[in-house]
Motif scaffolding. Structure first.
Motif, PDB file in Angstrom:
ATOM      1  N   PRO A 141     119.910 108.718  -8.346  1.00 13.90           N
ATOM      2  CA  PRO A 141     120.944 107.887  -9.303  1.00 13.90           C
ATOM      3  C   PRO A 141     121.565 108.450 -10.750  1.00 13.90           C
ATOM      4  O   PRO A 141     122.025 107.799 -11.227  1.00 13.90           O
ATOM      5  CB  PRO A 141     120.190 106.525  -9.477  1.00 13.90           C
ATOM      6  CG  PRO A 141     118.794 107.215  -9.750  1.00 13.90           C
ATOM      7  CD  PRO A 141     118.627 108.287  -8.615  1.00 13.90           C
ATOM      8  N   GLU A 142     121.032 109.617 -10.855  1.00 11.88           N
ATOM      9  CA  GLU A 142     121.491 110.170 -12.229  1.00 11.88           C
ATOM     10  C   GLU A 142     122.980 110.197 -12.235  1.00 11.88           C
ATOM     11  O   GLU A 142     123.413 109.795 -13.462  1.00 11.88           O
ATOM     12  CB  GLU A 142     121.073 111.790 -12.160  1.00 11.88           C
ATOM     13  CG  GLU A 142     119.513 112.008 -12.389  1.00 11.88           C
ATOM     14  CD  GLU A 142     118.859 111.962 -10.967  1.00 11.88           C
ATOM     15  OE1 GLU A 142     117.656 112.421 -10.691  1.00 11.88           O
ATOM     16  OE2 GLU A 142     119.559 111.344  -9.881  1.00 11.88           O
ATOM     17  N   ASN A 143     123.454 110.346 -11.196  1.00 16.61           N
ATOM     18  CA  ASN A 143     125.185 110.451 -11.440  1.00 16.61           C
ATOM     19  C   ASN A 143     125.645 109.152 -11.828  1.00 16.61           C
ATOM     20  O   ASN A 143     126.793 109.029 -12.416  1.00 16.61           O
ATOM     21  CB  ASN A 143     125.892 111.055  -9.969  1.00 16.61           C
ATOM     22  CG  ASN A 143     127.277 111.383 -10.220  1.00 16.61           C
ATOM     23  OD1 ASN A 143     128.085 110.458 -10.034  1.00 16.61           O
ATOM     24  ND2 ASN A 143     127.664 112.379 -10.454  1.00 16.61           N
ATOM     25  N   VAL A 144     125.182 108.049 -11.189  1.00 12.64           N
ATOM     26  CA  VAL A 144     125.749 106.560 -11.482  1.00 12.64           C
ATOM     27  C   VAL A 144     125.509 106.376 -12.814  1.00 12.64           C
ATOM     28  O   VAL A 144     126.267 106.055 -13.485  1.00 12.64           O
ATOM     29  CB  VAL A 144     124.877 105.681 -10.636  1.00 12.64           C
ATOM     30  CG1 VAL A 144     125.260 104.043 -10.552  1.00 12.64           C
ATOM     31  CG2 VAL A 144     125.117 105.725  -8.902  1.00 12.64           C
ATOM     32  N   ILE A 145     124.234 106.619 -13.567  1.00  7.92           N
ATOM     33  CA  ILE A 145     124.063 106.481 -14.922  1.00  7.92           C
ATOM     34  C   ILE A 145     124.823 107.079 -15.743  1.00  7.92           C
ATOM     35  O   ILE A 145     125.298 106.605 -16.585  1.00  7.92           O
ATOM     36  CB  ILE A 145     122.420 106.758 -15.110  1.00  7.92           C
ATOM     37  CG1 ILE A 145     121.584 105.912 -14.425  1.00  7.92           C
ATOM     38  CG2 ILE A 145     121.993 106.580 -16.632  1.00  7.92           C
ATOM     39  CD1 ILE A 145     119.896 106.407 -14.342  1.00  7.92           C
ATOM     40  N   THR A 146     125.128 108.489 -15.292  1.00  8.79           N
ATOM     41  CA  THR A 146     125.862 109.186 -16.414  1.00  8.79           C
ATOM     42  C   THR A 146     127.241 108.693 -16.259  1.00  8.79           C
ATOM     43  O   THR A 146     127.867 108.783 -17.447  1.00  8.79           O
ATOM     44  CB  THR A 146     125.694 110.841 -15.943  1.00  8.79           C
ATOM     45  OG1 THR A 146     124.167 111.128 -16.325  1.00  8.79           O
ATOM     46  CG2 THR A 146     126.662 111.483 -16.856  1.00  8.79           C
ATOM     47  N   VAL A 147     128.003 108.691 -15.145  1.00  8.34           N
ATOM     48  CA  VAL A 147     129.268 108.210 -14.940  1.00  8.34           C
ATOM     49  C   VAL A 147     129.639 106.972 -15.616  1.00  8.34           C
ATOM     50  O   VAL A 147     130.733 106.667 -16.084  1.00  8.34           O
ATOM     51  CB  VAL A 147     129.901 108.614 -13.798  1.00  8.34           C
ATOM     52  CG1 VAL A 147     131.284 108.218 -13.516  1.00  8.34           C
ATOM     53  CG2 VAL A 147     129.660 109.798 -13.273  1.00  8.34           C
ATOM     54  N   THR A 148     128.931 105.945 -14.985  1.00  2.00           N
ATOM     55  CA  THR A 148     129.022 104.655 -15.314  1.00  2.00           C
ATOM     56  C   THR A 148     128.630 103.812 -16.522  1.00  2.00           C
ATOM     57  O   THR A 148     128.818 102.904 -17.229  1.00  2.00           O
ATOM     58  CB  THR A 148     128.626 103.639 -14.208  1.00  2.00           C
ATOM     59  OG1 THR A 148     127.243 103.447 -14.158  1.00  2.00           O
ATOM     60  CG2 THR A 148     129.052 103.987 -12.877  1.00  2.00           C
ATOM     61  N   GLY A 149     127.108 104.567 -17.032  1.00  3.99           N
ATOM     62  CA  GLY A 149     126.616 104.111 -18.231  1.00  3.99           C
ATOM     63  C   GLY A 149     125.800 103.167 -17.969  1.00  3.99           C
ATOM     64  O   GLY A 149     124.978 102.439 -18.758  1.00  3.99           O
ATOM     65  N   ILE A 150     125.747 102.708 -16.660  1.00  4.06           N
ATOM     66  CA  ILE A 150     124.765 101.552 -16.058  1.00  4.06           C
ATOM     67  C   ILE A 150     123.291 101.983 -16.172  1.00  4.06           C
ATOM     68  O   ILE A 150     122.771 103.024 -15.519  1.00  4.06           O
ATOM     69  CB  ILE A 150     125.231 100.995 -14.738  1.00  4.06           C
ATOM     70  CG1 ILE A 150     126.751 100.444 -14.849  1.00  4.06           C
ATOM     71  CG2 ILE A 150     124.103 100.139 -14.312  1.00  4.06           C
ATOM     72  CD1 ILE A 150     126.966 100.082 -13.461  1.00  4.06           C
ATOM     73  N   LYS A 151     122.530 101.323 -16.945  1.00  2.00           N
ATOM     74  CA  LYS A 151     120.938 101.629 -16.735  1.00  2.00           C
ATOM     75  C   LYS A 151     120.127 100.483 -16.522  1.00  2.00           C
ATOM     76  O   LYS A 151     118.990 100.544 -16.466  1.00  2.00           O
ATOM     77  CB  LYS A 151     120.561 102.218 -18.164  1.00  2.00           C
ATOM     78  CG  LYS A 151     121.545 103.369 -18.708  1.00  2.00           C
ATOM     79  CD  LYS A 151     121.024 103.931 -20.018  1.00  2.00           C
ATOM     80  CE  LYS A 151     121.543 105.242 -20.170  1.00  2.00           C
ATOM     81  NZ  LYS A 151     121.208 105.699 -21.757  1.00  2.00           N
ATOM     82  N   ASN A 152     120.572  99.533 -16.170  1.00  3.43           N
ATOM     83  CA  ASN A 152     119.954  98.120 -15.905  1.00  3.43           C
ATOM     84  C   ASN A 152     119.075  98.382 -14.677  1.00  3.43           C
ATOM     85  O   ASN A 152     119.577  98.661 -13.475  1.00  3.43           O
ATOM     86  CB  ASN A 152     121.067  96.898 -15.429  1.00  3.43           C
ATOM     87  CG  ASN A 152     120.488  95.666 -15.411  1.00  3.43           C
ATOM     88  OD1 ASN A 152     119.180  95.595 -14.720  1.00  3.43           O
ATOM     89  ND2 ASN A 152     120.878  94.523 -15.741  1.00  3.43           N
ATOM     90  N   PRO A 153     117.753  98.237 -14.845  1.00  4.48           N
ATOM     91  CA  PRO A 153     117.002  98.384 -13.719  1.00  4.48           C
ATOM     92  C   PRO A 153     117.234  97.764 -12.442  1.00  4.48           C
ATOM     93  O   PRO A 153     116.876  97.952 -11.277  1.00  4.48           O
ATOM     94  CB  PRO A 153     115.387  97.896 -14.348  1.00  4.48           C
ATOM     95  CG  PRO A 153     115.549  98.197 -15.646  1.00  4.48           C
ATOM     96  CD  PRO A 153     116.890  97.753 -16.126  1.00  4.48           C
ATOM     97  N   ALA A 154     117.960  96.340 -12.421  1.00  5.87           N
ATOM     98  CA  ALA A 154     118.067  95.564 -11.525  1.00  5.87           C
ATOM     99  C   ALA A 154     119.294  96.408 -10.379  1.00  5.87           C
ATOM    100  O   ALA A 154     119.283  95.901  -9.207  1.00  5.87           O
ATOM    101  CB  ALA A 154     118.769  94.280 -11.791  1.00  5.87           C
TER     102      ALA A 154
END
Length: 408
Positions: A141-154
């Motif tokens: 999920p690293e790409n999702v976190i980096t590109v979108t800024g989403i860090k919500n554990p849900a």
């Protein structure tokens, strides 16, 4: 030598321009049967290509490759459209895996974002009872976190579980950098090291040095003036991840140095980049060239003096070897990079350029002036030789073929 029937699953395929197109053509040349399950082409414009649609060209033969296109929602121009695009391919693909009558000896999933598309490959492999191969180019999920800024554990935890499921249901995993291999193996849910392999990207055969005089003449058609300015060229996607906001700042420091920046491509950050160039009053130092077919890039590269690449300052990009690095090297381009990690490692090992700290415009300006004063003939040769030893297409495709043939 035995030949295989390979089912390739990729959300993107011809006429969209991804390296999987070339890989499939190479397998056909080597005598393998290749079938591709993909989506209706809509990248990057966000709408279906002319002639394609839900009722048009859903099945075709291209260069000996049989293509089945499953329905999806085009990606559009916003995040909602992009999410709908990802989900629609995943759902339609998983259904196709259960229903479509395709035969194969193995399934090969080509993964650039979204990783959700790999679920389609797993669905086919399970129904056919054949091995599943995966080529990882975007780390989730690293790409999702980096590109979108989403860090919500849900949101991130379910994605992480999906990635665990994908790796668990894959027989051989290939990754584009040693850092990617390490990250995959060291996940919380361990992945067996013996099934994860470093397999870097190569550059297609049309990437090669061309005659400089002819290249300059051709490049002039795109506004790249044939003058004595020192030209620094960037090619590819113009997004936030590329960190190109450093260039207008650097140009401001280099006023009066007879240096021009040639930017070839398109992307979501392009309009903002142009605005920043104007705001800093350095428009005369930039030449903006629209997105070009990949076959045109070598001429544009060889009409310039050095090639540039950069990243935003994030740990994920430090783990990445960008595909343009190989393209630059095989064309014999000296490279200036605002990058660290894997990119810096390759450039330093090859002795083919200069790396500066990400986001440091003064260091980048100094590096450009340094390169401008060098005799770069040796640097060009270093780039080509390193490519030949580490990234040459035949070398890598031979290595991949051994894995394909070892599978029953």
């Amino acid at each position: 030598m035995d030949k295989k029937s390979i089912l390739v699953v990729s959300q993107y395929f011809y006429p969209e321009t991804f390296r999987v197109n070339d890989m499939c053509q190479e397998w056909v040349k080597r005598g393998h049967k290749v079938t591709v399950v993909t989506g209706i082409p809509n990248y990057p414009e966000g709408k279906f290509y002319e002639g394609y649609g839900y009722l048009h060209k859903r099945h075709e033969i291209w260069n000996g490759i049989e293509i089945y296109r499953i329905p999806l929602i085009p990606r559009g121009k916003n995040s909602i459209g992009l999410m709908a695009n990802y989900v629609s391919f995943m759902v339609a693909g998983m259904l196709a895996g259960k229903l479509k009558n395709v035969k194969a000896d193995l399934v090969f999933s080509f993964e650039v974002s979204p990783m959700t598309q790999v679920l389609t490959g797993i669905s086919f492999a399970k129904r056919l009872h054949v091995p599943h191969f995966l080529y990882v180019q975007d780390l989730w999920p690293e790409n999702v976190i980096t590109v979108t800024g989403i860090k919500n554990p849900a949101i991130i935890k379910p994605i992480d579980k999906m990635v665990d499921h994908i790796y668990e249901n894959t027989d051989e995993i290939f990754a584009t950098s040693p850092s990617f291999v390490e990250a995959i193996c060291n996940r919380k849910k361990k992945v067996a090291k013996e099934k994860v392999h470093y397999w870097p990207q190569y550059a297609e055969e049309f990437y090669k040095p061309v005659d400089k005089a002819a290249a300059k003449e051709e490049a002039a058609k795109y506004g790249v003036s044939n003058d004595d300015s020192f030209k620094v060229i960037f090619t590819g996607n113009i997004g936030l991840a590329q960190g190109l906001q450093i260039l207008p700042k650097t140009a401001e420091l280099l006023k009066g140095e007879n240096i021009k920046f040639v930017i070839v491509g398109d992307g979501r950050y392009k309009d903002e980049l142009i605005s920043e160039i104007k705001r800093r009053n350095v428009s005369d130092m930039f030449i903006m060239v629209p997105r070009q077919p990949a076959e045109k890039i070598p001429q544009l590269l060889c009409a310039c003096d050095v090639a540039f690449l950069s990243f935003a300052d994030d740990d994920l990009w430090k783990m990445t070897i960008p595909a343009k690095l190989q393209s630059y090297m095989v064309c014999g381009m000296p490279i200036i990079a605002s990058a660290q990690g894997e990119t810096q490692r390759v450039i330093d090992e090859a002795e083919c350029g200069i790396c500066t700290k990400i986001g440091d415009e003064q260091a980048l300006a100094d590096a450009i002036c340094n390169m401008k004063s060098k005799n770069i003939a040796n640097i060009r040769e270093n780039a080509k030789q390193y490519f030949k030893t580490h990234f040459e297409k035949k070398l890598l495709m031979d290595k991949m073929e051994k894995f394909l043939l070892d599978e029953s």
